[in-house]
Design a protein around this motif. Sequence first.
Motif, PDB file in Angstrom:
ATOM      1  N   VAL A  17      10.551  55.882  -2.763  1.00 26.22           N
ATOM      2  CA  VAL A  17       9.424  56.572  -1.855  1.00 26.22           C
ATOM      3  C   VAL A  17       8.922  55.517  -0.841  1.00 26.22           C
ATOM      4  O   VAL A  17       8.890  55.854   0.481  1.00 26.22           O
ATOM      5  N   TYR A  18       9.011  54.150  -1.174  1.00 27.51           N
ATOM      6  CA  TYR A  18       8.238  53.280  -0.178  1.00 27.51           C
ATOM      7  C   TYR A  18       9.391  53.166   0.930  1.00 27.51           C
ATOM      8  O   TYR A  18       9.012  53.019   2.152  1.00 27.51           O
ATOM      9  N   ASP A  19      10.628  52.936   0.480  1.00 26.58           N
ATOM     10  CA  ASP A  19      11.782  52.728   1.603  1.00 26.58           C
ATOM     11  C   ASP A  19      11.614  54.011   2.744  1.00 26.58           C
ATOM     12  O   ASP A  19      11.721  53.708   3.609  1.00 26.58           O
ATOM     13  N   PHE A  20      11.527  54.922   2.110  1.00 24.77           N
ATOM     14  CA  PHE A  20      11.194  56.426   3.125  1.00 24.77           C
ATOM     15  C   PHE A  20       9.953  56.327   3.888  1.00 24.77           C
ATOM     16  O   PHE A  20       9.830  56.369   5.192  1.00 24.77           O
ATOM     17  N   LEU A  21       8.827  55.751   3.312  1.00 19.39           N
ATOM     18  CA  LEU A  21       7.458  55.899   3.957  1.00 19.39           C
ATOM     19  C   LEU A  21       7.641  54.780   5.132  1.00 19.39           C
ATOM     20  O   LEU A  21       6.620  54.842   5.991  1.00 19.39           O
ATOM     21  N   ASP A  22       8.224  53.789   4.785  1.00 14.75           N
ATOM     22  CA  ASP A  22       8.229  52.571   5.662  1.00 14.75           C
ATOM     23  C   ASP A  22       8.660  52.642   6.694  1.00 14.75           C
ATOM     24  O   ASP A  22       8.358  52.089   7.843  1.00 14.75           O
ATOM     25  N   VAL A  23       9.561  53.770   7.253  1.00 13.60           N
ATOM     26  CA  VAL A  23      10.220  54.011   8.189  1.00 13.60           C
ATOM     27  C   VAL A  23       9.023  54.968   9.010  1.00 13.60           C
ATOM     28  O   VAL A  23       8.720  56.213   8.875  1.00 13.60           O
ATOM     29  N   HIS A 148      16.086  63.398   1.767  1.00 15.19           N
ATOM     30  CA  HIS A 148      16.543  61.954   2.181  1.00 15.19           C
ATOM     31  C   HIS A 148      17.214  61.196   0.975  1.00 15.19           C
ATOM     32  O   HIS A 148      18.133  60.902   1.291  1.00 15.19           O
ATOM     33  N   VAL A 149      16.618  61.444  -0.018  1.00 16.12           N
ATOM     34  CA  VAL A 149      17.391  60.719  -1.290  1.00 16.12           C
ATOM     35  C   VAL A 149      18.663  61.041  -1.585  1.00 16.12           C
ATOM     36  O   VAL A 149      19.586  60.461  -1.804  1.00 16.12           O
ATOM     37  N   SER A 150      18.894  62.485  -1.571  1.00 15.34           N
ATOM     38  CA  SER A 150      20.220  63.255  -1.889  1.00 15.34           C
ATOM     39  C   SER A 150      20.928  62.795  -0.801  1.00 15.34           C
ATOM     40  O   SER A 150      22.270  62.593  -1.046  1.00 15.34           O
ATOM     41  N   SER A 151      20.754  62.727   0.520  1.00 15.77           N
ATOM     42  CA  SER A 151      21.527  62.453   1.591  1.00 15.77           C
ATOM     43  C   SER A 151      21.930  60.905   1.791  1.00 15.77           C
ATOM     44  O   SER A 151      23.041  60.741   2.061  1.00 15.77           O
ATOM     45  N   VAL A 152      20.967  60.148   1.268  1.00 12.91           N
ATOM     46  CA  VAL A 152      21.514  58.742   1.124  1.00 12.91           C
ATOM     47  C   VAL A 152      22.372  58.546  -0.201  1.00 12.91           C
ATOM     48  O   VAL A 152      23.468  57.702   0.107  1.00 12.91           O
ATOM     49  N   GLY A 153      22.132  59.222  -1.116  1.00 19.18           N
ATOM     50  CA  GLY A 153      22.908  59.027  -2.356  1.00 19.18           C
ATOM     51  C   GLY A 153      24.250  59.621  -2.297  1.00 19.18           C
ATOM     52  O   GLY A 153      25.210  59.246  -3.125  1.00 19.18           O
TER      53      GLY A 153
END
Length: 154
Positions: A17-23, A148-153
């Motif tokens: 969550v943090y990694d996504f919100l940080d951008v 986002h998490v599914s595309s990064v994974g």
Amino acid sequence: MQSVTVSIDVPQTPEQVYDFLDVMAHHERFTSHYLTHWRYSGPSRGVGSGATVTAALAGTKTDVIIEVVQADPPLRIVERNVSAAGRRLAHGTYTIEPLQTGGSRVSFTYAWVRAPLADRLLAPVVRATMRRANRTVMRRLAAELARHVSSVGS
């Protein structure tokens, strides 16, 4: 004025969550229902990242300058918001808490530091409008996190 807090539980870890919100650019994806015309400034992530956006709520439009002023990975991001030609100053704080069952609780608190007279006179209406808009933000954030998490994974 009293602050407004909304929350949602998501299956992603606090780090995800943090990694996504940080951008900062990711925020456009889940706030575009009322924040438009994004113009980015500063670094793409972390303290100093920012954007100027047009907020359209309750029939009014105003430019808002957003800047990340504090980042405590993976649990908290604080943004400073300036609008209404400087008459409105607020902080938007994302808090990310791990859930015992896995996943995270993501909360967003909008806290006014200074507000124009009209906001103060109409405080119950302003707070209800912000709460409604930010509940939508949380639902859209959950959907964007999943994408986002599914595309990064993959």
